[in-house]
Design an enzyme around this catalytic site. Structure first.
Site, short mmCIF file in Angstrom:
data_model
loop_
_atom_site.label_atom_id
_atom_site.label_comp_id
_atom_site.label_asym_id
_atom_site.label_seq_id
_atom_site.Cartn_x
_atom_site.Cartn_y
_atom_site.Cartn_z
N GLY A 15 -1.23 4.09 -5.23
CA GLY A 15 -0.98 2.84 -6.19
C GLY A 15 0.10 2.91 -6.77
N TYR A 23 -3.87 3.23 -0.09
CA TYR A 23 -4.22 3.39 1.22
C TYR A 23 -5.70 3.85 1.20
CZ TYR A 23 -4.53 3.60 6.37
OH TYR A 23 -4.85 3.55 7.64
N LEU A 69 0.66 -0.97 -0.05
CA LEU A 69 -0.06 0.07 -0.10
C LEU A 69 0.81 1.35 -0.10
CD1 LEU A 69 -2.60 -0.84 2.60
CD2 LEU A 69 -3.11 -0.99 0.29
N CYS A 70 0.60 2.14 -0.81
CA CYS A 70 0.87 3.49 -0.85
C CYS A 70 -0.15 4.48 -1.01
CB CYS A 70 2.13 3.67 -1.92
SG CYS A 70 1.41 3.80 -3.57
N ALA A 71 0.22 5.72 -1.08
CA ALA A 71 -1.03 6.90 -1.11
C ALA A 71 -1.65 6.57 -2.45
CB ALA A 71 -0.01 8.29 -1.29
#
EC number: 2.7.1.207
Length: 570
Positions: A477, A505, A473-475
């Site tokens: 994708g 996320y 997960l990141c901010a």
């Protein structure tokens, strides 16, 4: 001097990390992310309908109406949809604090928020039905209000069991309907009452009243000081390791999307599109190649440095940064928390938006009037987003030149430091492998080391024997895709039963139960404690990563597999 300044900024890091995890700001951000397919889809039809005008071709009125219908029926209702998606995100946050046997029904909160929004933002039409003037971007602030009121009321009722309780013999799906009845009714009554008060007091609906109330703020934000503070904050927060967009974006989201539509309507009327703060300004001017306006930086590392290490970092970072995923250069160089790059990292985005504002207000260039995917390369985003005007080509070239000028002296200082380090020590085997792996070919790295007679512990067989699904997960994708791809590639090379997927996320709640391990990229590592409540409840392993560590894992697939294995050994 610079170290002291950074130390002072870092003192506020705990506060800003807490702010970035604020459930209301997070709900706004995630609500927009969920609605992004609608926003991007509608923009396709804008481009088809109006880009030909630049080249002297105009559709007839009938064809124009056909092309604009998909836009009006999607983007024209975006606030109505965002009311529901924001309510859903906020419901997920409140549910973390409630017992698993007494949860808020997110389907019901979405319905209540969307119905409540109609009371606040729509006016009755003379021939029946209702008008939709404030159901698009003009109604976004009202959408947030409706979503927040809805979930707060539901939380109050569910937490205190102010619900209709049915006998145990009643099927759960029927029982849930009656459980939701009281909070749903309370939400509608509260929002309808607010609607009646505002209409009778100010002779307008709530959405129109909120828009008038915030209009002076929108105007001030579009000024020189406003754009400097807003867009300077993006880079300043990121420099000290805080994901700036998580804090700043929710605060300006309503302005950016409303201004896009305002610019579009100005163009339709044959006028100058002059609104500066838009989603396009943020993605393609301020974050020109990522936060810090780093589009030129990997190329500079490749072509303007003498250090082997810096050249390798530039090569490894150039492709993702070109598409707006600049974590490889942020943490690989590194740029963040590096005193040498503090000034250009914060200054370049500010200078970029100043130049853009100058082009719009002095040279008459049109501002952004179309929403595009954030992964569109910066120069192309500028040209497409502003309507393919001549000045857009000049602006793209100007920003490239100016950003090179800003970064160049600081890059030379940093390159000199790294050169001194390289000359003062011999390159170890691990350094050799890291540089080869920087080209994202772990098998090639292993073969070179083997041919050199170097033992390689990384090539040992993995102990992962059962199918393991990993969610990174990141901010948004993009960054998470780097590690997910590295894991999948290495798993295939070494025949390890690991499958990885990338996600953003906030959009993970409904899919996380399908995974055995969730890895947080540095952007969202500050959310570790929040998501841990969910992973612990579901029996899922959770791991967070730091900047340099994450970049190393994206470049070394075997190390990434080892990292996954370690999470199950702890």
């Amino acid at each position: 001097m610079m170290q002291k300044l950074i130390a002072q900024i870092e003192k506020g890091k705990p506060f800003f990390e807490k702010l970035s995890r604020n459930i209301y700001l997070r709900a706004i951000r995630d609500g927009f992310i969920s609605a992004m397919p609608v926003i991007l889809f509608s923009s396709i039809f804008l481009l088809i309908a109006y880009v030909p005008n630049i080249f002297g071709f105009k559709w007839d009125k009938g064809m124009e109406a056909i092309l604009m219908k998909p836009y009006n029926y999607t983007m024209g209702l975006v606030a109505f949809l965002v009311a529901g998606t924001t309510a859903k995100s906020l419901t997920d946050s409140f549910n973390r604090k409630l017992e698993s046997t007494n949860q808020i029904n997110f389907i019901s909160t979405m319905q209540a928020a969307m119905c409540g929004f109609l009371f606040l933002a729509s006016d009755p039409a003379k021939d029946g039905g209702f008008l939709s003037a404030f159901m698009g971007t003009k109604g976004l602030l009202t959408a947030f209000l409706s979503a927040f009121v809805t979930v707060i009321v539901y939380n109050f009722c569910v937490k205190r069991n102010i619900t209709i309780k049915m006998p145990k013999e009643v099927p759960p799906n029927i029982s849930q309907v009656f459980k939701d009845l009281i909070p749903f009714s309370a939400v509608i009554i509260i929002l309808y009452a607010l609607d009646l008060v505002i209409r009778n007091s100010f002779k307008s609906n709530v959405a129109e009243g909120i828009l008038k109330l915030f209009e002076p703020l929108f105007t001030a934000a579009d000024g020189w000081i406003g754009v400097t503070i807003i867009f300077g904050a993006f880079a300043l927060f990121w420099f000290v390791g805080i994901h700036g967009p998580s804090i700043v974006e929710p605060a300006i989201a309503a302005i950016t999307y409303a201004n896009i539509e305002a610019n579009f309507k100005l163009l339709q009327a044959g006028e100058h599109a002059d609104k500066i703060i838009t989603s396009g300004t943020q993605m393609f001017i301020v974050t020109f190649g990522g936060t810090g306006a780093t589009l030129v930086v990997p190329f500079m590392f490749m072509w303007m440095t003498k250090s082997k290490r810096n050249k390798a970092i530039g090569r490894a970072s150039v492709v993702p940064t070109f598409f707006g995923v600049n974590e490889p250069i942020l943490f690989g160089a590194p740029l963040v928390l590096n005193p040498v790059f503090f000034i250009p990292f914060v200054l370049a985005p500010i200078v970029n938006v100043w130049i853009f504002k100058l082009f719009v207000e002095v040279l008459g260039m049109n501002s952004f009037s179309v929403n595009l995917p954030w992964t569109t390369p910066g120069p192309l985003g500028i040209i497409m987003g502003t309507g393919f005007g001549l000045w857009s080509f000049v602006l793209a070239i100007t920003l490239i030149v100016v950003d090179i000028i800003i970064y160049y002296p600081f890059l030379k200082v940093y390159d000199s430091e790294i050169l001194d380090e390289e000359e003062g020590r011999k390159e170890s085997n691990s350094d050799l492998k890291e540089k080869v792996a920087a080209n994202f070919d772990t098998k090639k790295a292993d073969s070179i080391l083997a041919a050199s007679g170097v033992s390689d512990d990384a090539a040992k067989a993995s102990n992962i024997t059962e199918q393991t699904n990993v969610l990174v997960l990141c901010a948004g994708g993009g960054t998470s895709g780097l590690l997910a791809n590295a894991l999948n590639k290495a798993a295939e090379e070494y025949h390890v039963p690991v499958k990885a997927a990338a996600g953003g996320y906030g959009a993970h709640m409904d899919i996380m139960k399908e995974y055995q391990l969730i890895i947080l990229a540095p952007q969202v590592a500050s959310n570790y404690e929040d998501i841990k409540q969910d992973t612990d409840r579901l029996g899922i392993k959770l791991a967070k990563t730091q900047g340099a560590e994450y970049i190393k894992l994206t470049r070394d697939g075997q190390a990434a597999l080892d990292f996954v294995q370690q999470q199950f050994e702890n």
